[in-house]
Design an enzyme around this catalytic site. Structure first.
Site, short mmCIF file in Angstrom:
data_model
loop_
_atom_site.label_atom_id
_atom_site.label_comp_id
_atom_site.label_asym_id
_atom_site.label_seq_id
_atom_site.Cartn_x
_atom_site.Cartn_y
_atom_site.Cartn_z
N LYS A 32 0.82 12.93 10.36
CA LYS A 32 0.33 12.09 11.32
C LYS A 32 1.32 11.66 12.64
CE LYS A 32 -3.55 9.93 8.70
NZ LYS A 32 -3.89 8.77 8.35
N SER B 125 0.62 5.29 9.29
CA SER B 125 0.46 4.90 7.81
C SER B 125 -0.68 5.74 7.43
CB SER B 125 0.29 3.41 8.05
OG SER B 125 -0.07 3.05 6.62
N ASP B 126 -0.75 6.01 6.32
CA ASP B 126 -1.87 6.67 5.40
C ASP B 126 -1.96 5.99 3.83
OD1 ASP B 126 -3.77 8.81 5.32
OD2 ASP B 126 -2.68 9.23 3.52
N THR B 127 -3.03 5.84 3.57
CA THR B 127 -3.50 5.15 2.22
C THR B 127 -4.22 6.21 1.48
OG1 THR B 127 -3.40 3.01 3.04
CG2 THR B 127 -4.65 3.14 1.25
N ALA C 45 1.89 4.91 2.47
CA ALA C 45 3.10 5.23 3.06
C ALA C 45 2.96 4.76 4.60
CB ALA C 45 3.32 6.73 3.14
#
EC number: 3.6.1.9
Length: 202
Positions: free
Chosen positions: A61, A82-84, A119
């Site tokens: 991303k 960010s990624d969840t 993250a």
């Protein structure tokens, strides 16, 4: 050149924008172009672990956002991505494709403890810094009717693990250990540290 006093938020999530506002950080959206296939970035590779997965997706991303900023000729400023993901054991529970998949995920989470991994990565010029937040969430047992009602609300769609911790499902969450903001999608402690390291005054 003076340090930027804002950050580019490379996310379309209203929750992440809201959380960033809690820090008092000025931001500009750096949204994907209509022809960018952002969903393809979230594909799981083979037997990838949840930690490896969420870190890799966040880096992808950030790569895409950095290229987007260059194409648009934007003024220099830190870029935040960010990624969840939700993990039950080594199984990664992404965003449900439909109601049936959301129902299946919620059945798995019912009465169990799972991890929520978020993250975060920030790019400032050529420098990149990252952080990882891992929290644990325990669901009380949910009946089939309760799951059906929650799925029918539409809230699970577009959410990793088929739920939004700040929404209706909160009535079934019996315990949380870790970062509530991280579970929402942007861990504020880690994010503040990264932005300070990138030169922002928070």
């Amino acid at each position: 050149m003076p340090a930027a006093d804002f950050v580019y938020l490379a996310s379309q999530s209203p929750r992440r924008a809201q959380l960033l506002e809690q820090l008092g950080v000025r931001y500009q959206r750096l949204a994907p172009a209509p022809d960018e296939d952002t969903e393809a970035l979230e594909a799981v590779l083979g037997k990838e672990s949840p930690v490896a997965y969420v870190k890799r997706v966040t880096r992808l991303k950030l790569d895409a956002a950095s290229e987007r900023a260059k194409r648009q000729g934007l003024a220099p400023a830190p870029i935040l991505c960010s990624d969840t993901t939700v993990a039950l054991g080594r199984s990664i529970l992404g965003k449900p494709a439909n109601a049936a998949e959301a129902t299946r995920m919620l059945r798995q989470l019912s009465g169990a403890t799972h991890r929520v991994l978020t993250a975060v990565a920030v790019q400032q010029g050529r420098r990149r810094i990252e952080a990882l937040s891992i929290s644990r969430v325990t669901f009380a047992p949910m009946t089939a009717a309760q799951i059906s009602s929650y799925v029918a609300s539409g809230e699970p769609m577009g959410k990793a693990g088929a739920y939004a911790v700040q929404g209706r499902v909160a009535m079934y969450i019996s315990h949380i250990s870790g970062s509530y903001s991280g579970i929402m999608g942007l861990p504020l402690h880690e994010t503040a540290w990264l932005l300070r390291a990138a030169g922002l005054k928070i």
